[in-house]
Design a protein around this motif. Structure first.
Motif, short mmCIF file in Angstrom:
data_model
loop_
_atom_site.label_atom_id
_atom_site.label_comp_id
_atom_site.label_asym_id
_atom_site.label_seq_id
_atom_site.Cartn_x
_atom_site.Cartn_y
_atom_site.Cartn_z
N ILE A 176 1.62 29.00 -18.99
CA ILE A 176 2.66 29.57 -19.52
C ILE A 176 2.30 31.20 -20.04
O ILE A 176 3.08 31.91 -20.07
CB ILE A 176 2.83 28.69 -20.84
N THR A 177 1.04 31.39 -20.48
CA THR A 177 0.90 32.72 -20.85
C THR A 177 0.81 33.69 -19.56
O THR A 177 1.27 34.74 -19.79
CB THR A 177 -0.79 32.71 -21.29
N ASP A 178 0.17 33.20 -18.68
CA ASP A 178 0.40 33.88 -17.08
C ASP A 178 1.93 34.23 -16.93
O ASP A 178 2.11 35.43 -16.63
CB ASP A 178 -0.31 33.22 -16.11
N GLU A 194 4.44 34.47 -18.82
CA GLU A 194 4.98 35.35 -20.01
C GLU A 194 4.63 36.68 -19.77
O GLU A 194 5.39 37.65 -19.84
CB GLU A 194 4.58 34.96 -21.55
N THR A 195 3.31 36.90 -19.62
CA THR A 195 2.84 38.27 -19.16
C THR A 195 3.27 38.91 -17.98
O THR A 195 3.89 39.91 -17.80
CB THR A 195 1.16 38.29 -18.81
N THR A 196 3.41 38.03 -16.72
CA THR A 196 4.26 38.54 -15.55
C THR A 196 5.53 38.97 -15.84
O THR A 196 6.00 39.78 -15.13
CB THR A 196 4.06 37.35 -14.68
N ALA A 197 6.33 38.07 -16.53
CA ALA A 197 7.63 38.54 -16.87
C ALA A 197 7.79 39.74 -17.77
O ALA A 197 8.82 40.41 -17.41
CB ALA A 197 8.37 37.24 -17.71
N LYS A 198 6.95 39.86 -18.67
CA LYS A 198 6.83 41.17 -19.57
C LYS A 198 6.64 42.44 -18.40
O LYS A 198 7.37 43.30 -18.48
CB LYS A 198 5.98 41.11 -20.52
N GLN A 228 10.13 40.47 -5.29
CA GLN A 228 9.17 39.94 -4.23
C GLN A 228 7.75 39.88 -4.44
O GLN A 228 7.34 38.95 -3.80
CB GLN A 228 9.65 40.45 -2.78
N VAL A 229 7.26 40.73 -5.06
CA VAL A 229 5.80 40.87 -5.35
C VAL A 229 5.13 39.63 -6.15
O VAL A 229 4.25 39.16 -5.95
CB VAL A 229 5.44 42.26 -5.99
N LEU A 230 6.34 39.19 -6.96
CA LEU A 230 5.91 38.04 -7.73
C LEU A 230 5.67 36.84 -6.97
O LEU A 230 4.96 35.86 -7.29
CB LEU A 230 7.23 37.70 -8.75
N GLY A 231 6.00 36.77 -5.65
CA GLY A 231 5.66 35.62 -4.68
C GLY A 231 4.21 35.29 -4.73
O GLY A 231 3.83 34.13 -4.11
N ILE A 232 3.27 36.21 -4.89
CA ILE A 232 1.83 35.92 -4.92
C ILE A 232 1.41 34.95 -5.96
O ILE A 232 0.54 34.52 -5.72
CB ILE A 232 1.20 37.17 -4.94
N ASN A 233 2.25 34.76 -6.75
CA ASN A 233 1.82 33.49 -7.85
C ASN A 233 2.54 32.62 -7.47
O ASN A 233 3.76 32.23 -7.38
CB ASN A 233 2.34 34.01 -9.32
N HIS A 259 14.22 34.45 -4.44
CA HIS A 259 13.63 33.01 -4.54
C HIS A 259 12.92 32.80 -3.28
O HIS A 259 13.20 33.32 -2.17
CB HIS A 259 14.77 32.12 -4.78
N TRP A 260 11.97 31.71 -3.44
CA TRP A 260 11.20 31.59 -2.15
C TRP A 260 11.49 30.14 -1.44
O TRP A 260 10.59 29.74 -0.66
CB TRP A 260 9.62 31.71 -2.75
N ARG A 261 12.34 29.38 -2.14
CA ARG A 261 12.99 28.39 -1.44
C ARG A 261 14.34 28.51 -0.55
O ARG A 261 15.09 28.90 -1.15
CB ARG A 261 13.14 27.16 -2.55
N LYS A 262 14.17 28.24 0.56
CA LYS A 262 15.35 28.51 1.40
C LYS A 262 16.52 27.68 1.07
O LYS A 262 17.51 27.94 1.07
CB LYS A 262 15.07 28.10 2.60
#
Length: 75
Positions: free
Chosen positions: A5-7, A9-13, A36-41, A61-64
């Motif tokens: 959750i903390t991860d 939240e930080t990523t969103a900010k 798209q860079v967020l896909g590494i998580n 989104h990463w789901r087709k």
């Protein structure tokens, strides 16, 4: 669970801060590339960026099979 959750939240900010210029200049393509860079998580399945009115500005989104990629924000 708390660290995930903390991860997120930080990523969103950070993601929001990185996209301010894209929103200011109405650059949907730049914002989408940035999301798209967020896909590494592996915990992130969809990334949505909203404008001040609550409309989807950009998403990725990463789901087709995703039918509605972005939830409606609560007001």
């Amino acid at each position: 669970r708390e660290s995930i959750i903390t991860d997120l939240e930080t990523t969103a900010k950070l993601g929001g801060e990185r996209n301010v210029a894209f929103i200011s200049f109405s650059d949907v393509e730049g914002a989408t590339r940035n999301l798209q860079v967020l896909g590494i998580n592996p915990s992130i399945r969809v990334a949505c960026l909203y404008d001040r009115s609550g409309n989807v500005f950009a998403f990725h989104h990463w789901r087709k099979d995703a039918v509605t990629p972005c939830p409606t924000p609560s007001k």
